[in-house]
Scaffold this active site. Structure first.
Site, PDB file in Angstrom:
ATOM      1  CE  LYS A 125      36.941  17.602 -23.464  1.00 15.76           C
ATOM      2  NZ  LYS A 125      37.241  16.261 -22.948  1.00 15.76           N
ATOM      3  CD  GLU A 149      34.034  10.959 -27.172  1.00 11.79           C
ATOM      4  OE1 GLU A 149      34.521  11.830 -26.410  1.00 11.79           O
ATOM      5  OE2 GLU A 149      34.711  10.309 -28.003  1.00 11.79           O
TER       6      GLU A 149
HETATM    7  O1  KIV Z   1      39.988  15.333 -26.807  1.00 12.56           O
HETATM    8  C1  KIV Z   1      39.031  15.657 -27.503  1.00 12.56           C
HETATM    9  O2  KIV Z   1      39.178  16.062 -28.663  1.00 12.56           O
HETATM   10  C2  KIV Z   1      37.697  15.544 -26.934  1.00 12.56           C
HETATM   11  C3  KIV Z   1      36.534  15.763 -27.831  1.00 12.56           C
HETATM   12  C4  KIV Z   1      36.379  14.662 -28.775  1.00 12.56           C
HETATM   13  C5  KIV Z   1      35.297  16.027 -27.076  1.00 12.56           C
HETATM   14  O3  KIV Z   1      37.571  15.281 -25.782  1.00 12.56           O
END
Ligand code: KIV
Length: 306
Positions: free
Chosen positions: A155, A224
């Site tokens: 991600k 978010e």
């Molecule tokens: O780092 C994380 O936990 C996140 C989530 C809150 C989406 O990016």
């Protein structure tokens, strides 16, 4: 039965420390009460399967996990994506923000999660400055999270700015989850953790970014800290699933930081957090009863001695 996860950083099932009944491998007999060595009986979740869930209208359940037992318990509870988020920095490592988290930190914790051999998809977060300098750096670091960490996907935060890097990772065979809205790695630029995209121009830009990330090959998108109406609009406008955190109920799935939902985080709790347990209080209580027993020489008893 789920298949073996031998490629990359995944440990073959027969070699996993948990298979011996000791989750950590180094723990003594006291660790036998741990989560055990069985792999998940569910079929494995893959990026295409997650996309398919949107088509079926099946809500996607995502939590963060940074260690073996959390991964095992969340997987057994039916969670579909385990995110090794860079929230690791604030909820586990004690930093003030996610900015100090390193690729090594994420590799280390992704390995622990992957050793639980979950059927949930394991997504590793790309830390601050691991993908911003060049697309080459981005692909190499994403590759490390897969090869060394055993992640199924990565991600990263941002829209138009990261689209070329997303394309390169997807071409390299790495599934990518996008992240728009209140992206915590931009906390310095935002001037704090504030709800994003309240104005019309920002909402249009976020929608453009969401479409661009889909076109660039993302299989899924975290939204978010944005108005619920915008979360719903983006969800309807793109073909890949949206995973909301403070983005309203119309997203295709929801993610929470596990320490928030378990009541284990000591810092500020945003409005979007729902607490499902008070583990922090349970831990404090357990530690103080243990301390009192040791001080009073009530522990160990004869039955607890050899
Ligand atoms: O780092 C994380 O936990 C996140 C989530 C809150 C989406 O990016």
């Amino acid at each position: 039965m789920s298949e073996e996860r031998t490629p990359g950083g995944r440990t073959p099932r027969s070699e996993t420390p948990g298979a011996a009944g000791f989750p950590g491998g180094t723990a003594g007999p006291g660790a036998t009460g741990g989560p055990g060595g069985k792999a998940s009986p569910r079929p494995r979740f893959t990026a295409p399967r997650i996309i398919e869930m949107k088509r079926r209208g099946d809500p996607i359940v995502v939590v963060t996990a940074y260690d073996f037992p959390t991964a095992r318990f969340a997987d057994e509870a039916g969670v579909e994506i385990l995110l090794v988020g860079d929230s690791l920095g604030t909820v586990v490592l004690g930093y003030e923000s996610t900015l100090p988290v390193t690729v090594e930190d994420i590799v280390h914790h992704t390995r622990a999660v992957a050793r639980a051999r979950p059927s949930a998809l394991v997504v590793a977060d790309m830390p601050f400055m691991s993908y911003q300098v060049s697309d080459e750096q981005a692909v190499l670091n994403a590759g490390r999270l897969v090869k060394e960490g055993g992640a199924d996907a990565v991600k990263l935060e941002g829209g138009e700015r990261v689209a070329p890097a997303v394309r390169r990772m997807v071409e390299a065979g790495i599934p990518v989850m996008g992240h728009l809205g209140l992206t915590p790695q931009s906390v310095l630029a935002f001037g704090g953790y504030k709800v994003q995209a309240r104005g019309e121009a920002d909402q249009e830009r976020l929608l453009r970014d969401a479409r661009l990330l889909e076109q660039s090959g993302c299989f899924c998108l975290v939204l978010e800290g944005i108005p619920a109406r915008l979360g719903g609009l983006v969800t309807r406008e793109i073909g890949i699933p949206t995973i909301g955190i403070g983005a309203g109920p119309q997203c295709d799935g929801q993610v929470l930081v596990s320490h928030d939902l378990l009541g284990l985080f000591l810092g500020h709790q945003p409005k979007f957090v729902r607490r499902y347990a008070a583990l922090g209080e349970a831990m404090r209580d357990a530690f103080s009863r243990y301390a009192a027993d040791v001080k009073a020489r009530r522990f160990p008893s004869d039955a607890e001695s050899y």
